[in-house]
Design a protein around this motif. Structure first.
Motif, mmCIF file in Angstrom:
data_model
loop_
_atom_site.group_PDB
_atom_site.id
_atom_site.type_symbol
_atom_site.label_atom_id
_atom_site.label_comp_id
_atom_site.label_asym_id
_atom_site.label_seq_id
_atom_site.Cartn_x
_atom_site.Cartn_y
_atom_site.Cartn_z
ATOM 1 N N LYS A 43 0.841 -1.323 -0.010
ATOM 2 C CA LYS A 43 -0.157 -0.205 -0.105
ATOM 3 C C LYS A 43 0.926 1.266 -0.002
ATOM 4 N N GLN A 44 0.081 2.411 -0.300
ATOM 5 C CA GLN A 44 0.855 3.634 -0.486
ATOM 6 C C GLN A 44 1.143 4.220 0.979
ATOM 7 N N ARG A 45 2.230 4.961 1.402
ATOM 8 C CA ARG A 45 2.159 5.492 2.605
ATOM 9 C C ARG A 45 1.028 6.458 2.949
ATOM 10 N N GLU A 46 0.690 6.447 4.056
ATOM 11 C CA GLU A 46 -0.469 7.404 4.230
ATOM 12 C C GLU A 46 -0.180 8.119 5.719
ATOM 13 N N LEU A 47 -0.782 9.393 5.727
ATOM 14 C CA LEU A 47 -0.643 10.172 6.903
ATOM 15 C C LEU A 47 -1.696 9.655 8.202
ATOM 16 N N VAL A 48 -0.989 9.293 9.249
ATOM 17 C CA VAL A 48 -1.784 8.847 10.322
ATOM 18 C C VAL A 48 -2.095 9.934 11.320
ATOM 19 N N ASP A 61 -9.137 9.325 9.347
ATOM 20 C CA ASP A 61 -10.207 9.084 9.955
ATOM 21 C C ASP A 61 -10.049 7.650 10.572
ATOM 22 N N SER A 62 -9.151 6.755 10.018
ATOM 23 C CA SER A 62 -9.005 5.311 10.353
ATOM 24 C C SER A 62 -8.678 5.114 11.731
ATOM 25 N N VAL A 63 -7.889 6.303 12.174
ATOM 26 C CA VAL A 63 -7.359 6.068 13.628
ATOM 27 C C VAL A 63 -8.138 6.936 14.705
ATOM 28 N N LYS A 64 -8.840 7.779 14.334
ATOM 29 C CA LYS A 64 -9.499 8.857 15.251
ATOM 30 C C LYS A 64 -10.297 7.855 16.664
ATOM 31 N N GLY A 65 -10.022 8.284 17.677
ATOM 32 C CA GLY A 65 -10.455 7.952 18.979
ATOM 33 C C GLY A 65 -9.576 6.745 19.279
ATOM 34 N N ARG A 66 -8.742 6.383 18.714
ATOM 35 C CA ARG A 66 -7.931 5.315 18.925
ATOM 36 C C ARG A 66 -6.281 5.723 19.263
ATOM 37 N N PHE A 67 -6.077 6.434 18.340
ATOM 38 C CA PHE A 67 -4.519 6.970 18.348
ATOM 39 C C PHE A 67 -4.282 8.428 18.850
ATOM 40 N N THR A 68 -3.341 8.692 19.701
ATOM 41 C CA THR A 68 -3.112 10.013 20.106
ATOM 42 C C THR A 68 -1.834 10.715 19.785
ATOM 43 N N ILE A 69 -1.595 11.618 19.229
ATOM 44 C CA ILE A 69 -0.304 12.180 18.770
ATOM 45 C C ILE A 69 0.091 13.200 19.800
ATOM 46 N N SER A 70 1.318 13.187 20.454
ATOM 47 C CA SER A 70 1.764 14.300 21.416
ATOM 48 C C SER A 70 3.263 14.588 21.075
ATOM 49 N N ARG A 71 3.789 15.690 21.749
ATOM 50 C CA ARG A 71 5.128 16.240 21.511
ATOM 51 C C ARG A 71 5.672 16.677 22.587
ATOM 52 N N ASP A 72 7.045 16.763 22.784
ATOM 53 C CA ASP A 72 7.683 17.529 24.103
ATOM 54 C C ASP A 72 8.890 18.256 23.369
ATOM 55 N N THR A 77 10.893 15.683 20.513
ATOM 56 C CA THR A 77 10.446 14.319 20.362
ATOM 57 C C THR A 77 8.743 14.342 20.056
ATOM 58 N N VAL A 78 8.386 13.461 19.187
ATOM 59 C CA VAL A 78 6.903 13.227 19.193
ATOM 60 C C VAL A 78 6.697 11.735 19.359
ATOM 61 N N TYR A 79 5.367 11.354 19.746
ATOM 62 C CA TYR A 79 4.752 10.443 20.345
ATOM 63 C C TYR A 79 3.758 9.888 19.528
ATOM 64 N N LEU A 80 3.412 8.706 19.425
ATOM 65 C CA LEU A 80 1.961 8.126 19.177
ATOM 66 C C LEU A 80 1.410 6.978 20.020
ATOM 67 N N GLN A 81 0.726 7.358 20.675
ATOM 68 C CA GLN A 81 0.164 6.550 21.642
ATOM 69 C C GLN A 81 -1.151 5.772 20.795
ATOM 70 N N MET A 82 -0.772 4.365 20.727
ATOM 71 C CA MET A 82 -1.905 3.541 19.625
ATOM 72 C C MET A 82 -2.576 2.642 20.701
ATOM 73 N N ASN A 83 -4.168 2.920 20.697
ATOM 74 C CA ASN A 83 -4.897 1.913 21.639
ATOM 75 C C ASN A 83 -5.850 1.025 20.709
ATOM 76 N N SER A 84 -6.418 0.132 21.068
ATOM 77 C CA SER A 84 -7.382 -0.601 20.542
ATOM 78 C C SER A 84 -6.741 -1.157 19.104
ATOM 79 N N LEU A 85 -5.600 -1.889 19.029
ATOM 80 C CA LEU A 85 -4.964 -1.889 17.677
ATOM 81 C C LEU A 85 -5.841 -2.954 17.221
ATOM 82 N N LYS A 86 -5.594 -3.017 15.722
ATOM 83 C CA LYS A 86 -6.399 -3.883 14.784
ATOM 84 C C LYS A 86 -5.400 -4.513 13.828
ATOM 85 N N PRO A 87 -5.637 -5.581 13.262
ATOM 86 C CA PRO A 87 -4.668 -5.938 12.318
ATOM 87 C C PRO A 87 -4.220 -5.108 11.066
ATOM 88 N N GLU A 88 -5.259 -4.339 10.694
ATOM 89 C CA GLU A 88 -5.204 -3.377 9.661
ATOM 90 C C GLU A 88 -4.124 -2.007 10.091
#
Length: 121
Positions: A43-48, A61-72, A77-88
């Motif tokens: 697949k093509q690279r996509e912005l998360v 849209d595919s990650v709204k409500g499940r992923f949270t981006i933050s930075r210090d 440094t930037v972080y990506l907290q990923m919850n409720s992960l799916k095979p996709e």
């Protein structure tokens, strides 16, 4: 020279959580947008998600409500907290940032080498 180094990729079961980190280092005057992209096999690279220096965020849209981006900003440094992960969500996750190098008046676009996230039981 500026480098972005991602970490935190792993094999996780569906429904699990993972936190990615990306640290920028080198001769940096300022960092603007920081972003996470991902590229799944075939697949093509996509912005998360992306975040401004001031903390404004946007998500795919595919990650709204499940992923949270933050930075210090103090740690570049930037972080990506990923919850409720799916095979996709399985993909190589890349960090991207708009960086103003020291001594330069031109913003540059930098990429990390990626970190693999695999969601599987």
């Amino acid at each position: 020279q500026v480098q972005l180094v991602e970490s935190g990729g792993d094999l996780v079961q569906p429904g699990g959580s993972l936190r990615l980190s990306c640290a920028a280092s080198g001769s940096i005057s300022s960092i603007g947008f920081m972003r996470w992209y991902r590229q799944a096999p075939g697949k093509q690279r996509e912005l998360v998600a992306r975040i401004t220096r001031g903390g404004t965020t946007n998500y795919a849209d595919s990650v709204k409500g499940r992923f949270t981006i933050s930075r210090d900003n103090a740690k570049n440094t930037v972080y990506l907290q990923m919850n409720s992960l799916k095979p996709e969500d399985t993909a190589v996750y890349y960090c991207n940032a708009d960086v103003l190098p020291k001594g330069s008046l031109t913003w540059m676009d930098y990429w990390g080498n990626g970190t693999l996230v695999t969601i599987s039981s």
